[in-house]
Design a protein around this motif. Structure first.
Motif, PDB file in Angstrom:
ATOM      1  N   GLU A   1     -44.820  56.324   5.535  1.00 58.53           N
ATOM      2  CA  GLU A   1     -45.612  57.212   4.678  1.00 58.53           C
ATOM      3  C   GLU A   1     -45.341  56.804   3.235  1.00 58.53           C
ATOM      4  OE1 GLU A   1     -45.392  61.839   3.274  1.00 58.53           O
ATOM      5  OE2 GLU A   1     -45.106  61.430   5.417  1.00 58.53           O
ATOM      6  N   ILE A   2     -46.382  56.381   2.520  1.00 57.18           N
ATOM      7  CA  ILE A   2     -46.188  55.786   1.194  1.00 57.18           C
ATOM      8  C   ILE A   2     -47.114  56.446   0.181  1.00 57.18           C
ATOM      9  CG2 ILE A   2     -46.283  53.638  -0.133  1.00 57.18           C
ATOM     10  CD1 ILE A   2     -45.928  52.207   2.649  1.00 57.18           C
ATOM     11  N   GLY A   3     -46.571  56.787  -0.972  1.00 55.88           N
ATOM     12  CA  GLY A   3     -47.345  57.444  -2.013  1.00 55.88           C
ATOM     13  C   GLY A   3     -48.098  56.465  -2.895  1.00 55.88           C
ATOM     14  N   ASP A   4     -49.036  56.996  -3.657  1.00 52.72           N
ATOM     15  CA  ASP A   4     -49.847  56.186  -4.568  1.00 52.72           C
ATOM     16  C   ASP A   4     -48.984  55.491  -5.622  1.00 52.72           C
ATOM     17  OD1 ASP A   4     -52.196  56.914  -3.320  1.00 52.72           O
ATOM     18  OD2 ASP A   4     -52.636  58.541  -4.736  1.00 52.72           O
ATOM     19  N   TYR A   5     -49.434  54.306  -6.014  1.00 54.45           N
ATOM     20  CA  TYR A   5     -48.883  53.526  -7.125  1.00 54.45           C
ATOM     21  C   TYR A   5     -47.482  52.963  -6.865  1.00 54.45           C
ATOM     22  CZ  TYR A   5     -52.673  56.076  -9.385  1.00 54.45           C
ATOM     23  OH  TYR A   5     -53.886  56.619  -9.689  1.00 54.45           O
ATOM     24  N   SER A   6     -46.970  53.108  -5.664  1.00 55.62           N
ATOM     25  CA  SER A   6     -45.669  52.507  -5.347  1.00 55.62           C
ATOM     26  C   SER A   6     -45.872  51.045  -5.001  1.00 55.62           C
ATOM     27  CB  SER A   6     -45.005  53.240  -4.179  1.00 55.62           C
ATOM     28  OG  SER A   6     -44.604  54.526  -4.587  1.00 55.62           O
ATOM     29  N   TYR A   7     -45.100  50.171  -5.649  1.00 57.39           N
ATOM     30  CA  TYR A   7     -45.328  48.748  -5.433  1.00 57.39           C
ATOM     31  C   TYR A   7     -44.076  48.039  -4.926  1.00 57.39           C
ATOM     32  CZ  TYR A   7     -43.102  47.675  -9.986  1.00 57.39           C
ATOM     33  OH  TYR A   7     -42.219  47.554 -11.031  1.00 57.39           O
ATOM     34  N   TYR A   8     -44.349  46.865  -4.328  1.00 54.89           N
ATOM     35  CA  TYR A   8     -43.292  46.015  -3.772  1.00 54.89           C
ATOM     36  C   TYR A   8     -43.631  44.573  -4.112  1.00 54.89           C
ATOM     37  CZ  TYR A   8     -40.265  44.037  -0.029  1.00 54.89           C
ATOM     38  OH  TYR A   8     -39.314  43.359   0.695  1.00 54.89           O
ATOM     39  N   THR A   9     -42.634  43.820  -4.538  1.00 59.86           N
ATOM     40  CA  THR A   9     -42.828  42.407  -4.851  1.00 59.86           C
ATOM     41  C   THR A   9     -42.122  41.555  -3.813  1.00 59.86           C
ATOM     42  OG1 THR A   9     -42.970  42.891  -7.218  1.00 59.86           O
ATOM     43  CG2 THR A   9     -42.506  40.628  -6.601  1.00 59.86           C
ATOM     44  N   HIS A  10     -42.852  40.624  -3.195  1.00 59.88           N
ATOM     45  CA  HIS A  10     -42.242  39.722  -2.217  1.00 59.88           C
ATOM     46  C   HIS A  10     -43.058  38.437  -2.136  1.00 59.88           C
ATOM     47  CE1 HIS A  10     -45.212  40.224   1.077  1.00 59.88           C
ATOM     48  NE2 HIS A  10     -45.345  41.457   0.613  1.00 59.88           N
ATOM     49  N   TYR A  11     -42.470  37.411  -1.524  1.00 55.38           N
ATOM     50  CA  TYR A  11     -43.107  36.097  -1.425  1.00 55.38           C
ATOM     51  C   TYR A  11     -43.808  35.873  -0.089  1.00 55.38           C
ATOM     52  CZ  TYR A  11     -41.035  34.164  -5.704  1.00 55.38           C
ATOM     53  OH  TYR A  11     -40.707  33.894  -7.015  1.00 55.38           O
ATOM     54  N   GLY A  12     -43.727  36.836   0.814  1.00 55.76           N
ATOM     55  CA  GLY A  12     -44.325  36.653   2.126  1.00 55.76           C
ATOM     56  C   GLY A  12     -45.832  36.817   2.119  1.00 55.76           C
ATOM     57  N   LYS A  13     -46.430  36.649   3.289  1.00 55.55           N
ATOM     58  CA  LYS A  13     -47.856  36.863   3.438  1.00 55.55           C
ATOM     59  C   LYS A  13     -48.162  38.355   3.351  1.00 55.55           C
ATOM     60  CE  LYS A  13     -48.404  32.848   6.479  1.00 55.55           C
ATOM     61  NZ  LYS A  13     -48.780  32.398   7.842  1.00 55.55           N
ATOM     62  N   LEU A  14     -49.363  38.671   2.900  1.00 50.58           N
ATOM     63  CA  LEU A  14     -49.750  40.071   2.734  1.00 50.58           C
ATOM     64  C   LEU A  14     -49.569  40.854   4.028  1.00 50.58           C
ATOM     65  CD1 LEU A  14     -50.978  42.220   0.844  1.00 50.58           C
ATOM     66  CD2 LEU A  14     -53.241  41.474   1.641  1.00 50.58           C
ATOM     67  N   GLU A  15     -49.977  40.246   5.140  1.00 50.81           N
ATOM     68  CA  GLU A  15     -49.903  40.949   6.424  1.00 50.81           C
ATOM     69  C   GLU A  15     -48.462  41.110   6.923  1.00 50.81           C
ATOM     70  OE1 GLU A  15     -51.116  36.598   7.339  1.00 50.81           O
ATOM     71  OE2 GLU A  15     -51.526  38.140   5.813  1.00 50.81           O
ATOM     72  N   GLU A  16     -47.517  40.462   6.255  1.00 55.65           N
ATOM     73  CA  GLU A  16     -46.109  40.586   6.634  1.00 55.65           C
ATOM     74  C   GLU A  16     -45.373  41.624   5.796  1.00 55.65           C
ATOM     75  OE1 GLU A  16     -44.835  36.594   5.915  1.00 55.65           O
ATOM     76  OE2 GLU A  16     -45.324  35.912   7.945  1.00 55.65           O
ATOM     77  N   THR A  17     -46.073  42.310   4.914  1.00 57.76           N
ATOM     78  CA  THR A  17     -45.421  43.222   3.966  1.00 57.76           C
ATOM     79  C   THR A  17     -44.551  44.267   4.652  1.00 57.76           C
ATOM     80  OG1 THR A  17     -47.194  42.922   2.338  1.00 57.76           O
ATOM     81  CG2 THR A  17     -45.812  44.864   2.098  1.00 57.76           C
ATOM     82  N   ALA A  18     -45.087  44.935   5.659  1.00 59.64           N
ATOM     83  CA  ALA A  18     -44.323  45.994   6.335  1.00 59.64           C
ATOM     84  C   ALA A  18     -43.073  45.437   6.992  1.00 59.64           C
ATOM     85  CB  ALA A  18     -45.202  46.698   7.364  1.00 59.64           C
ATOM     86  N   GLU A  19     -43.199  44.280   7.626  1.00 62.37           N
ATOM     87  CA  GLU A  19     -42.066  43.675   8.322  1.00 62.37           C
ATOM     88  C   GLU A  19     -40.997  43.199   7.353  1.00 62.37           C
ATOM     89  OE1 GLU A  19     -41.201  40.194  11.685  1.00 62.37           O
ATOM     90  OE2 GLU A  19     -43.218  40.525  10.906  1.00 62.37           O
ATOM     91  N   ILE A  20     -41.399  42.714   6.192  1.00 65.37           N
ATOM     92  CA  ILE A  20     -40.424  42.280   5.183  1.00 65.37           C
ATOM     93  C   ILE A  20     -39.722  43.488   4.570  1.00 65.37           C
ATOM     94  CG2 ILE A  20     -40.184  41.141   2.931  1.00 65.37           C
ATOM     95  CD1 ILE A  20     -42.575  39.367   3.784  1.00 65.37           C
ATOM     96  N   LEU A  21     -40.468  44.537   4.319  1.00 66.74           N
ATOM     97  CA  LEU A  21     -39.918  45.744   3.714  1.00 66.74           C
ATOM     98  C   LEU A  21     -38.935  46.456   4.643  1.00 66.74           C
ATOM     99  CD1 LEU A  21     -40.122  47.768   1.281  1.00 66.74           C
ATOM    100  CD2 LEU A  21     -41.849  48.962   2.638  1.00 66.74           C
ATOM    101  N   ALA A  22     -39.284  46.582   5.911  1.00 70.25           N
ATOM    102  CA  ALA A  22     -38.455  47.301   6.887  1.00 70.25           C
ATOM    103  C   ALA A  22     -38.498  46.547   8.211  1.00 70.25           C
ATOM    104  CB  ALA A  22     -38.944  48.734   7.052  1.00 70.25           C
ATOM    105  N   PRO A  23     -37.704  45.484   8.348  1.00 70.41           N
ATOM    106  CA  PRO A  23     -37.836  44.573   9.483  1.00 70.41           C
ATOM    107  C   PRO A  23     -37.561  45.182  10.850  1.00 70.41           C
ATOM    108  CG  PRO A  23     -35.895  44.041   8.154  1.00 70.41           C
ATOM    109  CD  PRO A  23     -36.688  45.027   7.382  1.00 70.41           C
ATOM    110  N   TYR A  24     -36.867  46.310  10.910  1.00 65.69           N
ATOM    111  CA  TYR A  24     -36.532  46.902  12.210  1.00 65.69           C
ATOM    112  C   TYR A  24     -37.263  48.214  12.478  1.00 65.69           C
ATOM    113  CZ  TYR A  24     -32.874  43.450  11.668  1.00 65.69           C
ATOM    114  OH  TYR A  24     -32.203  42.271  11.447  1.00 65.69           O
ATOM    115  N   LEU A  25     -38.255  48.504  11.653  1.00 63.82           N
ATOM    116  CA  LEU A  25     -39.053  49.708  11.886  1.00 63.82           C
ATOM    117  C   LEU A  25     -40.264  49.299  12.719  1.00 63.82           C
ATOM    118  CD1 LEU A  25     -39.234  52.738  11.202  1.00 63.82           C
ATOM    119  CD2 LEU A  25     -40.745  52.113   9.313  1.00 63.82           C
TER     120      LEU A  25
END
Length: 210
Positions: free
Chosen positions: A36-60
């Protein structure tokens, strides 16, 4: 034209017109049943866009029992990530080896306790920080780079280290109560942008009458 567009995927545009494709608004980049994510919250990473959730929380996983809740205007730097409860191994016996994850019918250790991980509004999580399962981070907190956050963080605290401890509080207790009551992150975006100077300079008196 407003500074912020909640519908953007890549919210950062450099002065030369280049759009940064390493910084994403999480709400628009992630579709995960346990996030559950609120508006305007950002994350910076070098992975592919579709990998964002897995990079952010790899075991969720999509069938995890816990959730990762991130408030509005949260800033998460490159290399930071969340270790959630589904990463835990059984620790009550003589081995911690997760035998049961290797078969679909026993996957998940349903008897292990889980707890949601919650990040409040306007939290800044610095470069390469790790947040452990079930941690609750209060609004306005700052997590120093390379910190390992193993316990709850009070609102408007600055924490750092491994394990992360409180370095200092950003404001006195009474001011923190005022800021939490003010809850500027719930204002309409035009009201926020009209009061940027007061927000950026900490002019609480001006914000109270904004």
């Amino acid at each position: 034209m407003p500074l912020l567009d909640a519908s953007a995927m890549f919210p950062v545009t450099h002065p030369d017109g280049r759009v940064s494709r390493t910084t994403v608004y999480l709400k628009n980049a992630v579709s995960h049943p346990c996030m559950e994510i609120g508006d305007y919250s950002y994350y910076t990473h070098y992975g592919k866009l579709e990998e964002t959730a897995e990079i952010l929380a790899p075991y969720l996983f999509t069938d995890s029992r816990e959730r990762l809740v991130i408030g509005k205007f949260v800033q998460i730097a490159r290399g930071s990530y969340f270790i959630t409860s589904s990463a835990n191994h059984p620790m009550t016996g003589v081995t911690t080896y997760p035998f049961r994850i290797f078969k679909p019918e026993t996957f998940g250790y349903k008897d292990l306790p889980v707890k949601d991980t919650v990040v409040g509004h306007d939290v800044w999580i610095g470069h390469n920080a790790a947040v452990m399962p079930g941690v609750q981070i209060g609004a306005g907190a700052i997590i120093a780079a390379a910190s390992v956050v193993t316990r709850d963080v009070p609102a408007y605290a600055v924490v750092g280290g491994n394990p992360a401890t409180v370095i200092r509080m950003r404001y006195p207790e009474g001011v923190i109560a005022e800021l939490l009551d003010l809850a500027w992150w719930n204002w309409p975006i035009d009201r926020i942008e009209a009061n940027l100077r007061a927000l950026e300079t900490g002019d609480i008196a001006a914000l109270k009458i904004a």
